[in-house]
Motif scaffolding. Sequence first.
Motif, PDB file in Angstrom:
ATOM      1  N   GLY A  78      43.386  40.140  28.174  1.00 59.37           N
ATOM      2  CA  GLY A  78      42.584  40.736  29.229  1.00 59.37           C
ATOM      3  C   GLY A  78      43.244  40.624  30.588  1.00 59.37           C
ATOM      4  O   GLY A  78      43.205  41.559  31.394  1.00 59.37           O
ATOM      5  N   ILE A  79      43.871  39.475  30.859  1.00 59.11           N
ATOM      6  CA  ILE A  79      44.575  39.286  32.138  1.00 59.11           C
ATOM      7  C   ILE A  79      45.766  40.231  32.225  1.00 59.11           C
ATOM      8  O   ILE A  79      45.997  40.883  33.250  1.00 59.11           O
ATOM      9  N   ILE A  80      46.537  40.312  31.155  1.00 60.77           N
ATOM     10  CA  ILE A  80      47.734  41.169  31.157  1.00 60.77           C
ATOM     11  C   ILE A  80      47.350  42.635  31.340  1.00 60.77           C
ATOM     12  O   ILE A  80      48.034  43.394  32.036  1.00 60.77           O
ATOM     13  N   ALA A  81      46.231  43.052  30.724  1.00 61.41           N
ATOM     14  CA  ALA A  81      45.803  44.454  30.829  1.00 61.41           C
ATOM     15  C   ALA A  81      45.505  44.845  32.270  1.00 61.41           C
ATOM     16  O   ALA A  81      45.659  46.014  32.640  1.00 61.41           O
ATOM     17  N   GLU A  82      45.086  43.888  33.090  1.00 56.38           N
ATOM     18  CA  GLU A  82      44.775  44.185  34.488  1.00 56.38           C
ATOM     19  C   GLU A  82      45.885  43.759  35.439  1.00 56.38           C
ATOM     20  O   GLU A  82      45.734  43.855  36.651  1.00 56.38           O
ATOM     21  N   SER A  83      47.015  43.297  34.885  1.00 56.83           N
ATOM     22  CA  SER A  83      48.098  42.786  35.727  1.00 56.83           C
ATOM     23  C   SER A  83      48.865  43.923  36.396  1.00 56.83           C
ATOM     24  O   SER A  83      49.023  45.011  35.833  1.00 56.83           O
ATOM     25  N   LEU A 106      50.223  33.012  34.506  1.00 55.58           N
ATOM     26  CA  LEU A 106      48.921  33.497  34.057  1.00 55.58           C
ATOM     27  C   LEU A 106      47.850  33.271  35.125  1.00 55.58           C
ATOM     28  O   LEU A 106      47.031  34.157  35.402  1.00 55.58           O
ATOM     29  N   VAL A 107      47.854  32.086  35.718  1.00 53.27           N
ATOM     30  CA  VAL A 107      46.851  31.786  36.736  1.00 53.27           C
ATOM     31  C   VAL A 107      47.028  32.698  37.946  1.00 53.27           C
ATOM     32  O   VAL A 107      46.050  33.230  38.491  1.00 53.27           O
ATOM     33  N   GLU A 108      48.245  32.900  38.390  1.00 53.36           N
ATOM     34  CA  GLU A 108      48.487  33.766  39.549  1.00 53.36           C
ATOM     35  C   GLU A 108      48.062  35.200  39.266  1.00 53.36           C
ATOM     36  O   GLU A 108      47.464  35.866  40.121  1.00 53.36           O
ATOM     37  N   ASP A 109      48.350  35.680  38.046  1.00 47.84           N
ATOM     38  CA  ASP A 109      47.937  37.040  37.702  1.00 47.84           C
ATOM     39  C   ASP A 109      46.410  37.137  37.594  1.00 47.84           C
ATOM     40  O   ASP A 109      45.809  38.145  37.984  1.00 47.84           O
ATOM     41  N   LEU A 110      45.800  36.098  37.053  1.00 54.63           N
ATOM     42  CA  LEU A 110      44.341  36.068  36.966  1.00 54.63           C
ATOM     43  C   LEU A 110      43.723  36.125  38.360  1.00 54.63           C
ATOM     44  O   LEU A 110      42.788  36.893  38.609  1.00 54.63           O
ATOM     45  N   GLU A 111      44.228  35.323  39.280  1.00 58.30           N
ATOM     46  CA  GLU A 111      43.681  35.293  40.630  1.00 58.30           C
ATOM     47  C   GLU A 111      43.830  36.639  41.322  1.00 58.30           C
ATOM     48  O   GLU A 111      42.922  37.096  42.025  1.00 58.30           O
ATOM     49  N   ARG A 112      44.973  37.283  41.136  1.00 59.26           N
ATOM     50  CA  ARG A 112      45.174  38.599  41.758  1.00 59.26           C
ATOM     51  C   ARG A 112      44.211  39.634  41.178  1.00 59.26           C
ATOM     52  O   ARG A 112      43.668  40.474  41.894  1.00 59.26           O
ATOM     53  N   GLY A 128      39.131  42.809  42.168  1.00 59.05           N
ATOM     54  CA  GLY A 128      37.864  43.289  41.638  1.00 59.05           C
ATOM     55  C   GLY A 128      37.984  44.036  40.331  1.00 59.05           C
ATOM     56  O   GLY A 128      37.100  44.827  39.990  1.00 59.05           O
ATOM     57  N   VAL A 129      39.047  43.759  39.563  1.00 55.72           N
ATOM     58  CA  VAL A 129      39.231  44.473  38.296  1.00 55.72           C
ATOM     59  C   VAL A 129      39.034  43.559  37.085  1.00 55.72           C
ATOM     60  O   VAL A 129      38.972  44.039  35.951  1.00 55.72           O
ATOM     61  N   PHE A 130      38.980  42.255  37.316  1.00 51.12           N
ATOM     62  CA  PHE A 130      38.731  41.311  36.230  1.00 51.12           C
ATOM     63  C   PHE A 130      37.628  40.366  36.682  1.00 51.12           C
ATOM     64  O   PHE A 130      37.614  39.903  37.828  1.00 51.12           O
ATOM     65  N   HIS A 131      36.692  40.067  35.745  1.00 50.44           N
ATOM     66  CA  HIS A 131      35.495  39.323  36.117  1.00 50.44           C
ATOM     67  C   HIS A 131      35.319  38.137  35.166  1.00 50.44           C
ATOM     68  O   HIS A 131      34.754  38.277  34.073  1.00 50.44           O
ATOM     69  N   PRO A 132      35.798  36.962  35.564  1.00 51.43           N
ATOM     70  CA  PRO A 132      35.709  35.797  34.679  1.00 51.43           C
ATOM     71  C   PRO A 132      34.276  35.311  34.516  1.00 51.43           C
ATOM     72  O   PRO A 132      33.446  35.451  35.419  1.00 51.43           O
ATOM     73  N   VAL A 133      33.997  34.744  33.359  1.00 49.92           N
ATOM     74  CA  VAL A 133      32.699  34.146  33.077  1.00 49.92           C
ATOM     75  C   VAL A 133      32.878  32.635  33.038  1.00 49.92           C
ATOM     76  O   VAL A 133      33.756  32.124  32.339  1.00 49.92           O
ATOM     77  N   LEU A 134      32.035  31.916  33.799  1.00 52.84           N
ATOM     78  CA  LEU A 134      32.077  30.466  33.836  1.00 52.84           C
ATOM     79  C   LEU A 134      30.704  29.920  33.480  1.00 52.84           C
ATOM     80  O   LEU A 134      29.730  30.673  33.405  1.00 52.84           O
TER      81      LEU A 134
END
Length: 738
Positions: free
Chosen positions: A241-246, A266-272, A277-283
Amino acid sequence: MGDKAHAHPGAAGRAATADHPASVRNVVLVGHSGSGKTTLVEALALTAGAVGRAGRVEDGTTLSDHDAIEHRQQRSVQLSLVPVEWGGYKINLLDTPGHADFVGELRAGLRAADAALFVVSAAESPQTMAGATRMVWEECAAVGMPRAIVVTHLEAARADFAEMTRTCARVFGGEDPDAVLPLYLPLHGPQGADGHAPVTGLVGLLSQRLYDYARGERAESAPGAERLPAIEEARNRLIEGIIAESEDETLMDRYLSGAELDFTTLVEDLERAVARGVFHPVLAAAPAPPGARQGLGTVELLELVTGGFPSPLERAAPAVRTPGGTARTVGACDPDGPLVAEVVKTASDPYVGRISLVRVFSGTLRPDATVHVSGHGLEDHAHADRALHESDERIGALSAPFGKRQRTLTRCVAGDLACVAKLRRAETGDTLSAQDDPLLMAAWDMPDPLLPLAVRAHGKADEDKLSQGLARLVAEDPTMRLEQNQDTRQLVLWCLGEAHADVALERLRSRYGVRVDVVAHQVSLRETFAGRSAGRGRHVKQSGGHGQFAICAIEVEPLPGGSGIEFVDKVVGGAVPRQFVPSVEKGVRAQAARGVAAGYPLTDVRVTLLDGKAHAVDSSDAAFQTAGALALREAAAAATIHLLEPVAEVRVLVGDDYVGAVMSDLSGRRGRVVGTEQAPGGRTLVRAEVPEIEIGRYAVDLRSLSHGTARFGRGYARHEPMPAQVGARLREQARSTP
C-alpha cells in the motif's frame, strides 16, 4: 512515525508555544458522538506530559471539565482547543462535537486544522460510520486534507479491530481500499473469566516490534516466533500500500524483484504519502488506566502527528482580497508577511467577556497591537443575513486555553492558534489584518439552518435584553440565523436541529439572562380572490363643522401568481376628483395589507376604480382612504377568498438506499417530486416542491429517515392556493388560540 525512537514529552503546567510554523501541527478530531474524541484528547495530553497522572491541570480541573450546558446535554456542543508539546513540536488538538446539530463547530475545526484524525469506535455499526462521518471524510478529500483513523473502545465486548479496519477501508477507501491500512495490530493479554482478552499493547508492522502498555508506560520488545506469520501477512500488504502511493517509482520494481526495503525508506515514504493525503493509516488507542503515565497507542499517535502530518507551511495560502474586492496574493504561512488571521470561533466567558479563537495564516499576532476587522456581509450568499462590517480594534491579551484556564502567550506566529480577549466587534468568520493594509479571507462554507424556532420575550424585563442576546448568539455561531418576519411579526431563530435550538435557549438564559417562550412557527400566508367581485365604499359623516364625505365603487379580479396588487383608475367625468384617486388607492392597499378574510395580506388582484362621489367641502384624503378600504372589504364579503400558502423548492441529496423512503415522505407532505438526478458517491439529488407549512421540522425528520446521511436545501418558489380542508383547519386553530 510510531516506530521511531521515544520522543521527549512536554512539561505539565507550561503553555505550549511555537517559534516557527515548521514546529506546529494543527489537528482536528472528527467522529460520531460517543466515539471517544474527548477521551482521546485527554489521553494524548497525559502522554505528552501536559497534565498529571490524575489527568488534572494545575488548578485542579480536568480537560473534560465542560460548562454547565455540556453537562446538561451530556455531550460536547462546542469546539475546544488543547495545545500540547511532543518531541519539540506544538500540537494543537481541536476536539469537535460529534452531533450533527453542531456541524458549525466541526467546520470551524476543519478551517483551523491542517490534518484530521477520524475517531471511530470499535463498537460502532457501519451505518453510523457511513453517515455524517463519511460526508466529512469526503469534504476533507475534496481539499486534499491529510487524514488518519484512530480506532477506540477496543475494550468493548464485541470490539473487533480487524473487522473495523476492513469497514474503514470500505467506507473511507472508496475505489482504493488499499490506501486505508493499519500500521499496528493489537496485542491481546490473557483471557479473562468472561472470555474477553483485553488489548494490552501493539505490534508495529514496519518495525516488527512489540509495544507493551500493560504496566502503564510503553515497553518495547521483539515478537515471539509464533506472531511472525500474522505480522508478515499484514506487513506485506502495508508495504504494498505504501509503495502504491510512493512518488519513488523504483520502489515497486525493487520490491517485486525481492529486494529488502530498509525501514527508514519505508517510514519516509509512508510519511510523505500521509502528508499528501493519499494514504490513510489506521491506528488504535485507549485511555491510560488510573495511575498510568501513557495510554495505549498514544505514543504512536503523537509520532504520527509530528512525523506524518504536514506543518502549516505545506498548506496553500488563503485566498484573500481587499474589502473593496481586489484580489491579493499572500505568501504561504510567513511569520514576517502581512497579517492575515481569522476568527474561527467566538465564545463568551462570564468573567473575561468575549473570547475569540484565532488561526493566524500569515504574519504574527501580538498583544496590544491594533488590527483591522473585516466581516462578510450581504455580498456573500452564505452570510446574507449578516451586516458587512469594518472596524479597527486593539488586541487584548493572547492566551492558550487549558481546561478552564487561559495561559498567557507573548505572540502567535503564522500557522498557530491563540485566544484573543475582548474583540468587541469581531464575529466568527471575520478576518484580522494590519490596520494600514485591510484584507478579507474568502468565506467558508456553512450549512443553512433550516429548523425554525419562533420566540418571544417571557416578560417585560426580558424584552429589553432579547435583541442584544440574540445578536450575540448569531455573532458567535454562524450556523444560526435571526429573522424578523414582517408578515407574521414573529422573531424566528433558525437552527440546525433540536439540540442546537436547546443550546441556544440555554445560552440565552444562562449567559445573557434572557428568558423566552417558544411559540408555534407561522408561515407567511396570503389571501386572494377566487373570481371577480365588486364593492362600494361609502364614508359619510356629519358632526359639526367640516364633515366627511367619500363614496367609491371598485371591481376586483384575480391575477396570476406573483402579480401583487395592481390598481387601475377608470373613473370618467370627474366623479372622483383627480387629487383623491391616490387616496382611494392608498386605502385599498392599506386594507389589502391587513387582509380581507383571515387577516393575511391580500395579493394577486387587480382593483379597478370605476365610479364615486365627492363633496366640495367635506371630501378629504382621509375620507377617500376610508372609503377605498370599505369598498375592498365589501367586495371580499361577496366573493370566495382563497388562502395562499408558500411553496418551497426542496433539494434533497440522499444515498441511493434511502431514495424511495425520501420520495414517499415528500409525497406524504403534499409535495410534488419534479425530478431526480444521479450524484457522485452513490447518491441521488431529489428535487421537489413542498408547501412550507409541511416542512417546518423536515431538518429533524430527514435526519432520522436517512440515518444522518442526507442533506437538503430549500428556497422560496411561489404562493399557491391551499386546500380547503387545510385552510379550514388553520382558521379553526387561529380562533381557538388565545
